[in-house]
Design a protein around this motif. Structure first.
Motif, PDB file in Angstrom:
ATOM      1  N   ILE A  97      29.429  25.174  46.864  1.00  0.00           N
ATOM      2  CA  ILE A  97      30.743  25.741  46.557  1.00  0.00           C
ATOM      3  C   ILE A  97      30.946  25.782  45.056  1.00  0.00           C
ATOM      4  N   PHE A  98      31.276  26.961  44.548  1.00  0.00           N
ATOM      5  CA  PHE A  98      31.578  27.095  43.132  1.00  0.00           C
ATOM      6  C   PHE A  98      32.907  26.415  42.837  1.00  0.00           C
ATOM      7  N   SER A  99      32.944  25.648  41.752  1.00  0.00           N
ATOM      8  CA  SER A  99      34.108  24.803  41.486  1.00  0.00           C
ATOM      9  C   SER A  99      35.387  25.601  41.227  1.00  0.00           C
ATOM     10  N   THR A 100      35.270  26.777  40.625  1.00  0.00           N
ATOM     11  CA  THR A 100      36.449  27.616  40.372  1.00  0.00           C
ATOM     12  C   THR A 100      36.617  28.553  41.556  1.00  0.00           C
ATOM     13  N   ASN A 101      37.557  28.241  42.415  1.00  0.00           N
ATOM     14  CA  ASN A 101      37.690  29.027  43.633  1.00  0.00           C
ATOM     15  C   ASN A 101      39.125  29.053  44.123  1.00  0.00           C
ATOM     16  N   THR A 102      39.347  29.853  45.123  1.00  0.00           N
ATOM     17  CA  THR A 102      40.642  29.928  45.790  1.00  0.00           C
ATOM     18  C   THR A 102      40.433  29.659  47.270  1.00  0.00           C
ATOM     19  N   MET A 103      41.270  28.812  47.818  1.00  0.00           N
ATOM     20  CA  MET A 103      41.257  28.556  49.254  1.00  0.00           C
ATOM     21  C   MET A 103      42.593  29.024  49.826  1.00  0.00           C
ATOM     22  N   GLY A 104      42.562  29.474  51.060  1.00  0.00           N
ATOM     23  CA  GLY A 104      43.805  29.969  51.618  1.00  0.00           C
ATOM     24  C   GLY A 104      43.765  30.093  53.115  1.00  0.00           C
ATOM     25  N   TRP A 105      44.893  30.553  53.633  1.00  0.00           N
ATOM     26  CA  TRP A 105      45.052  30.767  55.066  1.00  0.00           C
ATOM     27  C   TRP A 105      45.532  32.191  55.309  1.00  0.00           C
ATOM     28  N   TYR A 106      44.885  32.833  56.263  1.00  0.00           N
ATOM     29  CA  TYR A 106      45.300  34.130  56.760  1.00  0.00           C
ATOM     30  C   TYR A 106      45.627  33.975  58.237  1.00  0.00           C
ATOM     31  N   ARG A 107      46.337  34.934  58.780  1.00  0.00           N
ATOM     32  CA  ARG A 107      46.609  34.916  60.211  1.00  0.00           C
ATOM     33  C   ARG A 107      46.537  36.314  60.787  1.00  0.00           C
ATOM     34  N   GLN A 108      46.242  36.348  62.077  1.00  0.00           N
ATOM     35  CA  GLN A 108      46.156  37.628  62.772  1.00  0.00           C
ATOM     36  C   GLN A 108      46.784  37.485  64.152  1.00  0.00           C
ATOM     37  N   ALA A 109      47.851  38.224  64.366  1.00  0.00           N
ATOM     38  CA  ALA A 109      48.510  38.254  65.660  1.00  0.00           C
ATOM     39  C   ALA A 109      47.922  39.404  66.488  1.00  0.00           C
ATOM     40  N   PRO A 110      48.041  39.337  67.800  1.00  0.00           N
ATOM     41  CA  PRO A 110      47.491  40.402  68.656  1.00  0.00           C
ATOM     42  C   PRO A 110      48.035  41.774  68.269  1.00  0.00           C
ATOM     43  N   GLY A 111      47.127  42.718  68.086  1.00  0.00           N
ATOM     44  CA  GLY A 111      47.532  44.074  67.755  1.00  0.00           C
ATOM     45  C   GLY A 111      47.923  44.291  66.312  1.00  0.00           C
ATOM     46  N   LYS A 112      47.786  43.265  65.485  1.00  0.00           N
ATOM     47  CA  LYS A 112      48.167  43.379  64.070  1.00  0.00           C
ATOM     48  C   LYS A 112      46.974  43.098  63.170  1.00  0.00           C
ATOM     49  N   GLU A 113      47.099  43.533  61.919  1.00  0.00           N
ATOM     50  CA  GLU A 113      46.043  43.278  60.953  1.00  0.00           C
ATOM     51  C   GLU A 113      46.126  41.835  60.446  1.00  0.00           C
ATOM     52  N   ARG A 114      44.993  41.345  59.960  1.00  0.00           N
ATOM     53  CA  ARG A 114      44.980  40.026  59.361  1.00  0.00           C
ATOM     54  C   ARG A 114      45.775  40.066  58.054  1.00  0.00           C
ATOM     55  N   GLU A 115      46.603  39.043  57.848  1.00  0.00           N
ATOM     56  CA  GLU A 115      47.441  39.019  56.661  1.00  0.00           C
ATOM     57  C   GLU A 115      47.357  37.673  55.961  1.00  0.00           C
ATOM     58  N   LEU A 116      47.572  37.702  54.659  1.00  0.00           N
ATOM     59  CA  LEU A 116      47.588  36.474  53.885  1.00  0.00           C
ATOM     60  C   LEU A 116      48.840  35.669  54.213  1.00  0.00           C
TER      61      LEU A 116
END
Length: 118
Positions: free
Chosen positions: A28-47
């Motif tokens: 893992i490169f030390s300078t990074n971004t971690m996050g969470w996305y979600r996807q509901a049925p029938g919808k696009e994945r979103e931040l």
């Protein structure tokens, strides 16, 4: 090879709370971004929320004031504390890790289901 392992999803009543965790391992490169996305049925994945290794955060408008993202750099782990959950928060939540070294590297967890229902 980088792996992301998520935990903490489940079923909760409206107004309840859940805490998601995601542990990253590998090169893992030390300078990074971690996050969470979600996807509901029938919808696009979103931040949902993201945090840099320096602690800068970014939230979707729909979760501001209810969700809090944090991380432990020593453990390469990111957390998402979700309070005041609503039925519209129901989705599969995916952990994300990314960084730039000449090109962008993006890694995803397997996803964890969060269901908000009475």
């Amino acid at each position: 090879q980088v792996q992301l392992v998520e935990s903490g999803g489940g079923l909760v009543q409206p107004g309840g709370s859940l805490r998601l965790s995601c542990a990253a391992s590998g090169s893992i490169f030390s300078t990074n971004t971690m996050g969470w996305y979600r996807q509901a049925p029938g919808k696009e994945r979103e931040l949902v929320a993201a945090i840099t290794n320096g602690g800068n955060t970014n939230y979707a408008d729909s979760v501001k004031g209810r969700f809090t993202i944090s991380r432990d750099n020593a453990k390469n782990t990111v957390y998402l504390q979700m309070n005041s959950l609503k039925p519209e928060d129901t989705a599969v939540y995916y952990c994300n890790l990314n960084w730039w070294v000449i090109t962008r590297r993006v890694y995803w967890g397997q996803g964890t289901q969060v269901t908000v229902s009475s």
